[in-house]
Design a protein around this motif. Sequence first.
Motif, PDB file in Angstrom:
ATOM      1  N   LEU A 110       0.846  -1.215   0.000  1.00 58.76           N
ATOM      2  CA  LEU A 110       0.000   0.000   0.000  1.00 58.76           C
ATOM      3  C   LEU A 110       0.869   1.247   0.000  1.00 58.76           C
ATOM      4  N   LEU A 111       1.877   1.223   0.856  1.00 57.03           N
ATOM      5  CA  LEU A 111       2.754   2.382   1.008  1.00 57.03           C
ATOM      6  C   LEU A 111       3.587   2.640  -0.247  1.00 57.03           C
ATOM      7  N   LEU A 112       3.842   1.566  -0.974  1.00 61.20           N
ATOM      8  CA  LEU A 112       4.635   1.660  -2.211  1.00 61.20           C
ATOM      9  C   LEU A 112       3.978   2.582  -3.244  1.00 61.20           C
ATOM     10  N   LYS A 113       2.655   2.741  -3.102  1.00 62.19           N
ATOM     11  CA  LYS A 113       1.950   3.655  -4.022  1.00 62.19           C
ATOM     12  C   LYS A 113       2.358   5.098  -3.753  1.00 62.19           C
ATOM     13  N   LYS A 114       2.812   5.378  -2.509  1.00 60.11           N
ATOM     14  CA  LYS A 114       3.143   6.750  -2.125  1.00 60.11           C
ATOM     15  C   LYS A 114       4.648   7.000  -2.034  1.00 60.11           C
ATOM     16  N   GLU A 115       5.399   5.927  -1.717  1.00 57.55           N
ATOM     17  CA  GLU A 115       6.823   6.106  -1.385  1.00 57.55           C
ATOM     18  C   GLU A 115       7.685   5.132  -2.145  1.00 57.55           C
ATOM     19  N   ASN A 116       8.921   5.539  -2.425  1.00 57.30           N
ATOM     20  CA  ASN A 116       9.869   4.597  -3.023  1.00 57.30           C
ATOM     21  C   ASN A 116      10.463   3.690  -1.950  1.00 57.30           C
ATOM     22  N   MET A 117      10.791   2.487  -2.367  1.00 61.04           N
ATOM     23  CA  MET A 117      11.396   1.521  -1.431  1.00 61.04           C
ATOM     24  C   MET A 117      12.494   0.756  -2.137  1.00 61.04           C
ATOM     25  N   ILE A 118      13.447   0.331  -1.339  1.00 59.27           N
ATOM     26  CA  ILE A 118      14.597  -0.377  -1.907  1.00 59.27           C
ATOM     27  C   ILE A 118      14.708  -1.769  -1.291  1.00 59.27           C
ATOM     28  N   ALA A 119      15.019  -2.749  -2.140  1.00 55.51           N
ATOM     29  CA  ALA A 119      15.346  -4.082  -1.638  1.00 55.51           C
ATOM     30  C   ALA A 119      16.862  -4.223  -1.712  1.00 55.51           C
ATOM     31  N   GLN A 120      17.436  -4.757  -0.636  1.00 51.86           N
ATOM     32  CA  GLN A 120      18.892  -4.897  -0.587  1.00 51.86           C
ATOM     33  C   GLN A 120      19.261  -6.353  -0.343  1.00 51.86           C
ATOM     34  N   THR A 121      20.043  -6.904  -1.244  1.00 51.15           N
ATOM     35  CA  THR A 121      20.487  -8.292  -1.064  1.00 51.15           C
ATOM     36  C   THR A 121      21.456  -8.347   0.113  1.00 51.15           C
ATOM     37  N   ILE A 122      21.178  -9.250   1.031  1.00 52.79           N
ATOM     38  CA  ILE A 122      22.007  -9.304   2.245  1.00 52.79           C
ATOM     39  C   ILE A 122      23.358  -9.935   1.952  1.00 52.79           C
ATOM     40  N   GLU A 123      24.361  -9.430   2.664  1.00 58.18           N
ATOM     41  CA  GLU A 123      25.659 -10.098   2.631  1.00 58.18           C
ATOM     42  C   GLU A 123      25.755 -10.850   3.939  1.00 58.18           C
ATOM     43  N   GLY A 124      25.444 -12.127   3.891  1.00 60.47           N
ATOM     44  CA  GLY A 124      25.443 -12.930   5.104  1.00 60.47           C
ATOM     45  C   GLY A 124      24.624 -14.176   4.876  1.00 60.47           C
ATOM     46  N   LYS A 125      24.597 -15.031   5.890  1.00 60.03           N
ATOM     47  CA  LYS A 125      23.854 -16.273   5.756  1.00 60.03           C
ATOM     48  C   LYS A 125      22.682 -16.275   6.730  1.00 60.03           C
ATOM     49  N   ARG A 126      21.482 -16.469   6.177  1.00 60.23           N
ATOM     50  CA  ARG A 126      20.270 -16.418   6.998  1.00 60.23           C
ATOM     51  C   ARG A 126      19.957 -17.799   7.573  1.00 60.23           C
ATOM     52  N   HIS A 127      19.632 -17.833   8.839  1.00 55.17           N
ATOM     53  CA  HIS A 127      19.235 -19.090   9.484  1.00 55.17           C
ATOM     54  C   HIS A 127      17.830 -18.906  10.045  1.00 55.17           C
ATOM     55  N   ASP A 128      16.885 -19.658   9.504  1.00 55.33           N
ATOM     56  CA  ASP A 128      15.499 -19.592   9.977  1.00 55.33           C
ATOM     57  C   ASP A 128      15.346 -20.636  11.078  1.00 55.33           C
ATOM     58  N   ILE A 129      15.312 -20.147  12.317  1.00 50.21           N
ATOM     59  CA  ILE A 129      15.374 -21.062  13.448  1.00 50.21           C
ATOM     60  C   ILE A 129      14.040 -21.752  13.715  1.00 50.21           C
ATOM     61  N   GLY A 130      12.969 -21.199  13.163  1.00 53.23           N
ATOM     62  CA  GLY A 130      11.662 -21.832  13.328  1.00 53.23           C
ATOM     63  C   GLY A 130      11.546 -23.138  12.532  1.00 53.23           C
ATOM     64  N   ASN A 131      12.531 -23.378  11.687  1.00 54.76           N
ATOM     65  CA  ASN A 131      12.514 -24.562  10.834  1.00 54.76           C
ATOM     66  C   ASN A 131      13.493 -25.594  11.434  1.00 54.76           C
ATOM     67  N   LYS A 132      13.005 -26.811  11.685  1.00 51.89           N
ATOM     68  CA  LYS A 132      13.812 -27.771  12.453  1.00 51.89           C
ATOM     69  C   LYS A 132      15.144 -28.127  11.776  1.00 51.89           C
ATOM     70  N   LEU A 133      15.097 -28.343  10.459  1.00 50.48           N
ATOM     71  CA  LEU A 133      16.333 -28.727   9.775  1.00 50.48           C
ATOM     72  C   LEU A 133      17.340 -27.571   9.794  1.00 50.48           C
ATOM     73  N   ASP A 134      16.847 -26.363   9.554  1.00 51.84           N
ATOM     74  CA  ASP A 134      17.716 -25.176   9.613  1.00 51.84           C
ATOM     75  C   ASP A 134      18.329 -25.029  11.002  1.00 51.84           C
ATOM     76  N   PHE A 135      17.521 -25.302  12.007  1.00 56.69           N
ATOM     77  CA  PHE A 135      17.986 -25.203  13.391  1.00 56.69           C
ATOM     78  C   PHE A 135      19.152 -26.164  13.640  1.00 56.69           C
ATOM     79  N   LEU A 136      18.989 -27.399  13.164  1.00 57.44           N
ATOM     80  CA  LEU A 136      20.050 -28.391  13.345  1.00 57.44           C
ATOM     81  C   LEU A 136      21.325 -27.985  12.629  1.00 57.44           C
ATOM     82  N   LYS A 137      21.137 -27.538  11.370  1.00 49.67           N
ATOM     83  CA  LYS A 137      22.308 -27.131  10.584  1.00 49.67           C
ATOM     84  C   LYS A 137      23.022 -25.956  11.239  1.00 49.67           C
ATOM     85  N   THR A 138      22.225 -24.989  11.734  1.00 51.61           N
ATOM     86  CA  THR A 138      22.805 -23.801  12.364  1.00 51.61           C
ATOM     87  C   THR A 138      23.604 -24.197  13.600  1.00 51.61           C
TER      88      THR A 138
END
Length: 295
Positions: A234-262
Amino acid sequence: MIKKAVIPAAGMGTRFLPATKAQPKEMLPIIDTPVIQYVIQECVDSGIEDILIISGKGKRSIEDHFDRNFELEAMIIKKEDEEIYTQLRHIENMANIHYIRQKELNGLGDAIYHARYHCGNEPFAVLLGDTIIDSVIPVTQQLIDTFEQYKQTIIAVETVPPEKVFRYGIVGGETISNKLLQIGEMVEKPEINKAPSNLAIAGRYILTPEIFPALEKTQKGKGNEIQLTDALRLLLKKENMIAQTIEGKRHDIGNKLDFLKTTIEFALKRKEFSEPLMHFLKEITGPSKPGSSIG
Ligand code: G1P
């Protein structure tokens, strides 16, 4: 200057049941440190010490974790364990942490809406409480640096394989540089044939206070919840926004396999565990010896 951060941490953690039946998923430890402590550390390392945690039912142990515990301290002093004592004092003094409870679980957008009085008229960072991002420069700092330059909403993203697109908020737009995209559209958890790209929202944001009136107008969306992505759209209709590719590794801890790997990955980085753990992993995964069996 971004001085405040909001950490939504009210979710039920249903993906991690039964472990999360009576304890918050944000308190699950990666080795010896609860997930949310890594998230708070990211804020602190990014220069933010005013943090609002959106809490909820069954989340009181988060408050206890960041509170002072005199009895425990006295016991540790008696044991003369200076290292642990220093760690305990560090946790208590990490940041200025405030709490507000989300009484009904109406989605991430609703959780963020609870921060409106705390954040007032200032831009602020959002860090999802169940996501750790391992990086040289903290991802929130990476986003703040871009915000300082562009003064627009900044959303952290990462490329995901097409089969995972349906699990995320997805953005599309025009390339500004190899890391930045001027957002043209975004959609929460689209089917792959309706996704504008495979750039997924990665759990870190710099939002402007204009998000609050947008949230107010946002109707329930995916999962019958108020979605932050829909308010941003909704806000995008009024304002510009930027997506930035992260430099890093994301770990989703809510996911059991990701949790184990992390857990394994982080343990391999700790000098007291790396060698014996590597040895153990080789032992259990290596070619089986005659007469031996696993489990
Ligand atoms: C939330 C957001 C989604 C984002 C994701 C990142 O979804 O709504 O846009 O991509 O976090 O983890 P959730 O995982 O809470 O369903």
